[in-house]
Design an enzyme around this catalytic site. Structure first.
Site, PDB file in Angstrom:
ATOM      1  N   LYS A 154     -20.795  -7.039  18.071  1.00 40.46           N
ATOM      2  CA  LYS A 154     -20.666  -7.346  19.283  1.00 40.46           C
ATOM      3  C   LYS A 154     -21.531  -6.225  20.113  1.00 40.46           C
ATOM      4  O   LYS A 154     -21.813  -5.210  19.565  1.00 40.46           O
ATOM      5  CB  LYS A 154     -19.326  -7.139  19.991  1.00 40.46           C
ATOM      6  CG  LYS A 154     -18.363  -6.019  19.551  1.00 40.46           C
ATOM      7  CD  LYS A 154     -18.801  -4.399  19.776  1.00 40.46           C
ATOM      8  CE  LYS A 154     -19.125  -3.992  21.103  1.00 40.46           C
ATOM      9  NZ  LYS A 154     -19.423  -2.606  21.165  1.00 40.46           N
ATOM     10  N   TYR A 176     -15.119  -5.695  25.560  1.00 37.02           N
ATOM     11  CA  TYR A 176     -13.769  -5.392  25.187  1.00 37.02           C
ATOM     12  C   TYR A 176     -12.512  -6.028  26.033  1.00 37.02           C
ATOM     13  O   TYR A 176     -11.646  -6.821  25.770  1.00 37.02           O
ATOM     14  CB  TYR A 176     -13.047  -3.974  24.646  1.00 37.02           C
ATOM     15  CG  TYR A 176     -13.845  -3.706  23.304  1.00 37.02           C
ATOM     16  CD1 TYR A 176     -13.227  -3.879  22.481  1.00 37.02           C
ATOM     17  CD2 TYR A 176     -14.760  -2.903  23.347  1.00 37.02           C
ATOM     18  CE1 TYR A 176     -13.791  -3.646  20.769  1.00 37.02           C
ATOM     19  CE2 TYR A 176     -15.604  -2.579  22.078  1.00 37.02           C
ATOM     20  CZ  TYR A 176     -15.028  -2.972  20.997  1.00 37.02           C
ATOM     21  OH  TYR A 176     -15.629  -2.182  19.753  1.00 37.02           O
TER      22      TYR A 176
HETATM   23  P1  NDP Z   1     -26.197   3.756  15.755  1.00 35.08           P
HETATM   24  O1  NDP Z   1     -27.173   4.288  16.756  1.00 35.08           O
HETATM   25  O2  NDP Z   1     -25.170   4.943  15.215  1.00 35.08           O
HETATM   26  O3  NDP Z   1     -26.507   3.316  14.441  1.00 35.08           O
HETATM   27  C1  NDP Z   1     -27.300   2.139  14.793  1.00 35.08           C
HETATM   28  C2  NDP Z   1     -28.418   1.836  13.493  1.00 35.08           C
HETATM   29  O4  NDP Z   1     -29.189   0.817  13.650  1.00 35.08           O
HETATM   30  C3  NDP Z   1     -29.336   3.085  13.238  1.00 35.08           C
HETATM   31  O5  NDP Z   1     -28.894   4.240  12.559  1.00 35.08           O
HETATM   32  C4  NDP Z   1     -30.440   2.410  12.549  1.00 35.08           C
HETATM   33  O6  NDP Z   1     -30.116   2.511  11.192  1.00 35.08           O
HETATM   34  C5  NDP Z   1     -30.471   1.090  12.997  1.00 35.08           C
HETATM   35  N1  NDP Z   1     -31.748   0.775  13.761  1.00 35.08           N
HETATM   36  C6  NDP Z   1     -32.672   0.093  13.689  1.00 35.08           C
HETATM   37  N2  NDP Z   1     -33.502  -0.197  14.648  1.00 35.08           N
HETATM   38  C7  NDP Z   1     -33.028   0.986  15.217  1.00 35.08           C
HETATM   39  C8  NDP Z   1     -33.586   1.576  16.772  1.00 35.08           C
HETATM   40  N3  NDP Z   1     -34.896   0.837  17.137  1.00 35.08           N
HETATM   41  N4  NDP Z   1     -33.033   2.314  17.270  1.00 35.08           N
HETATM   42  C9  NDP Z   1     -31.902   3.041  16.796  1.00 35.08           C
HETATM   43  N5  NDP Z   1     -31.547   2.525  15.432  1.00 35.08           N
HETATM   44  C10 NDP Z   1     -31.805   1.591  14.928  1.00 35.08           C
HETATM   45  O7  NDP Z   1     -25.415   2.562  16.704  1.00 35.08           O
HETATM   46  P2  NDP Z   1     -23.866   2.404  16.157  1.00 35.08           P
HETATM   47  O8  NDP Z   1     -23.550   1.952  14.697  1.00 35.08           O
HETATM   48  O9  NDP Z   1     -22.729   2.942  17.090  1.00 35.08           O
HETATM   49  O10 NDP Z   1     -24.031   0.673  16.866  1.00 35.08           O
HETATM   50  C11 NDP Z   1     -24.629  -0.450  16.239  1.00 35.08           C
HETATM   51  C12 NDP Z   1     -23.933  -1.881  16.689  1.00 35.08           C
HETATM   52  O11 NDP Z   1     -22.754  -1.633  16.263  1.00 35.08           O
HETATM   53  C13 NDP Z   1     -24.259  -2.018  18.311  1.00 35.08           C
HETATM   54  O12 NDP Z   1     -24.472  -3.311  18.445  1.00 35.08           O
HETATM   55  C14 NDP Z   1     -22.681  -1.777  18.824  1.00 35.08           C
HETATM   56  O13 NDP Z   1     -22.041  -2.413  19.885  1.00 35.08           O
HETATM   57  C15 NDP Z   1     -21.976  -2.001  17.583  1.00 35.08           C
HETATM   58  N6  NDP Z   1     -20.510  -1.428  17.478  1.00 35.08           N
HETATM   59  C16 NDP Z   1     -19.432  -1.871  17.255  1.00 35.08           C
HETATM   60  C17 NDP Z   1     -18.207  -1.402  17.246  1.00 35.08           C
HETATM   61  C18 NDP Z   1     -16.991  -1.936  16.864  1.00 35.08           C
HETATM   62  O14 NDP Z   1     -15.977  -1.454  17.048  1.00 35.08           O
HETATM   63  N7  NDP Z   1     -16.980  -3.408  16.605  1.00 35.08           N
HETATM   64  C19 NDP Z   1     -18.472   0.314  17.247  1.00 35.08           C
HETATM   65  C20 NDP Z   1     -19.394   0.695  17.335  1.00 35.08           C
HETATM   66  C21 NDP Z   1     -20.578   0.072  17.568  1.00 35.08           C
HETATM   67  P3  NDP Z   1     -31.090   2.563  10.094  1.00 35.08           P
HETATM   68  O15 NDP Z   1     -31.756   4.123  10.001  1.00 35.08           O
HETATM   69  O16 NDP Z   1     -30.366   2.384   8.938  1.00 35.08           O
HETATM   70  O17 NDP Z   1     -32.249   1.716  10.016  1.00 35.08           O
END
Ligand code: NDP
Length: 371
Positions: free
Chosen positions: A137, A222
């Site tokens: 989401k 949420y």
């Molecule tokens: P993070 O920044 O921690 O991780 C995102 C990952 O996406 C990065 O580590 C990277 O992984 C990859 N990525 C690819 N392209 C990009 C870019 N241009 N910039 C930054 N990162 C990029 O974010 P979150 O994990 O917190 O959030 C990711 C998604 O999950 C969002 O949509 C958020 O809304 C959702 N979310 C949902 C939650 C829930 O409870 N359902 C809780 C937290 C987040 P890599 O290095 O492996 O490519």
């Protein structure tokens, strides 16, 4: 553990899994790691960031879902995950080459956990590669994109599920059961407070290009989604007001705080707050003619706490992402029906509401909704 890994590497096609999953039952939970060597949903995680890491860890105690692949732009993370979860080189991809996943029989589904604005492209490419998609989401940054993602998945004949983990959370489901059973009487009011104080101003969540908005996309959603599953209806109008105290940190198009109100066909109303600048805001309150439910925390990773007019909610805490992924395995492999939908249409409704909230903020007017 080793035998589970050997087993994973031996399975070759999800078609094989379908007939054997006929014993899938919700009452197989609660979640103690139980020996299970049967077929499972084989998932590649895309985006090995903070939430992707949490999901993969939670999946270690799943019964019906396994991490079998990764898609990442960071080679060092891939190496780390390969050794942690025994992922072979042939199941590792980056953002340039992941379309090749099409010919990988070890992967049934991809879980897209990248920044919001990338979901549209990532989901459509996964669908075109013929794999089922689970998408975090908000599913997209607006309703138009969400609709295109749904269409692409339909065309490719793959399932699209949105990571609405609260739809499987036991205390939440108990409140929904009570509401359906008429225990609150006619529902009159819902209040949703969703927010936290966001830190680092350089993170993608504060970059409109990657986030598609601000707090509303990330945390306000949420309260939007919660208002729908708590009230049990889809809203028909919205009004909204924005408050911005720090235009440096929250630039044009990145909302800091929005209050919004929703009206439902039955006459019930919701009053909600979405913010990136206040802490301790994770609360739902549902009021009906005969009773009430209050939950705080209501959507954090838990344990969720809550009570109703009948007393404390005592359902057990289960790691949200573990139960979510096991239930999603049942939906994808067996066509199981969740109590509250988690499909693309469900995600699209929230995107339509977010579009309308932004429109109401801009115009200062009530916006009608057709979901
Ligand atoms: P993070 O920044 O921690 O991780 C995102 C990952 O996406 C990065 O580590 C990277 O992984 C990859 N990525 C690819 N392209 C990009 C870019 N241009 N910039 C930054 N990162 C990029 O974010 P979150 O994990 O917190 O959030 C990711 C998604 O999950 C969002 O949509 C958020 O809304 C959702 N979310 C949902 C939650 C829930 O409870 N359902 C809780 C937290 C987040 P890599 O290095 O492996 O490519």
């Amino acid at each position: 553990m080793n035998s589970r890994r050997d087993f994973l590497q031996k399975i070759t096609a999800s078609a094989f899994a379908l007939p054997l999953l006929s014993s899938f039952k919700t009452e197989d939970h609660p979640y103690k790691p139980q020996p299970y060597e049967g077929p499972a949903l084989r998932v590649a995680i895309m985006g090995l960031g903070s939430y992707g890491t949490r999901v993969a860890e939670a999946m270690q105690t799943c019964k019906y879902a396994r991490v079998t692949g990764v898609i990442s732009g960071t080679p060092s993370k891939i190496k780390d995950w390969q050794s942690r979860y025994t992922i072979p080189d042939k199941n590792c991809y980056n953002y340039e080459n992941f379309d090749r996943i099409k010919s990988n029989p070890d992967i049934d589904a991809v879980y897209v956990i990248t920044p919001n604005a990338l979901h549209h492209d990532h989901v459509i490419r996964v669908a075109k590669a013929g794999k089922h998609v689970i998408c975090e989401k908000p599913m997209a940054v607006n309703a138009r994109e969400a609709q295109e993602m749904i269409d692409a998945c339909k065309q490719a004949n793959v399932k699209l599920l949105i990571g609405y983990r609260m739809h499987f959370e036991p205390k939440t489901l108990e409140v929904i059961r009570m509401r359906k059973n008429g225990e609150f009487g006619k529902i009159l009011f819902f209040q949703g407070l969703s927010g936290f104080r966001i830190g680092d101003p350089t993170q993608w969540r504060l970059n409109r290009q990657l986030a598609g908005g601000g707090a509303m996309m990330d945390i306000g959603i949420y309260s939007i989604n919660g208002s729908r599953y708590m009230v049990g209806e889809d809203p028909t109008w919205v009004t909204a007001q924005e408050i911005k105290t720090d235009p440096q940190k929250f630039k044009e198009g990145v909302d800091e705080t929005i209050q919004f109100q929703l009206g439902f066909p039955s006459g019930a109303v919701a009053s909600c707050l979405s913010t990136y600048s206040m802490s301790n805001l994770d609360r739902f309150f549902l009021d009906g003619e005969k009773g009430y439910a209050e939950m705080q925390p209501s959507t954090g990773y838990g344990p969720i706490k809550g009570r109703t007019h009948q007393g404390e909610l005592t359902q057990p805490h289960i790691t949200h992402q573990t139960i979510q992924m096991d239930e999603m395995a049942g939906i994808i492999l067996q066509g199981k029906q969740p109590v509250v939908p988690v499909d693309g249409e469900e995600g699209l409704k929230d995107m339509k509401i977010i579009d309308a909230i932004y429109q109401a903020v801009q115009s200062g007017r009530k916006v009608d909704l057709k979901l």
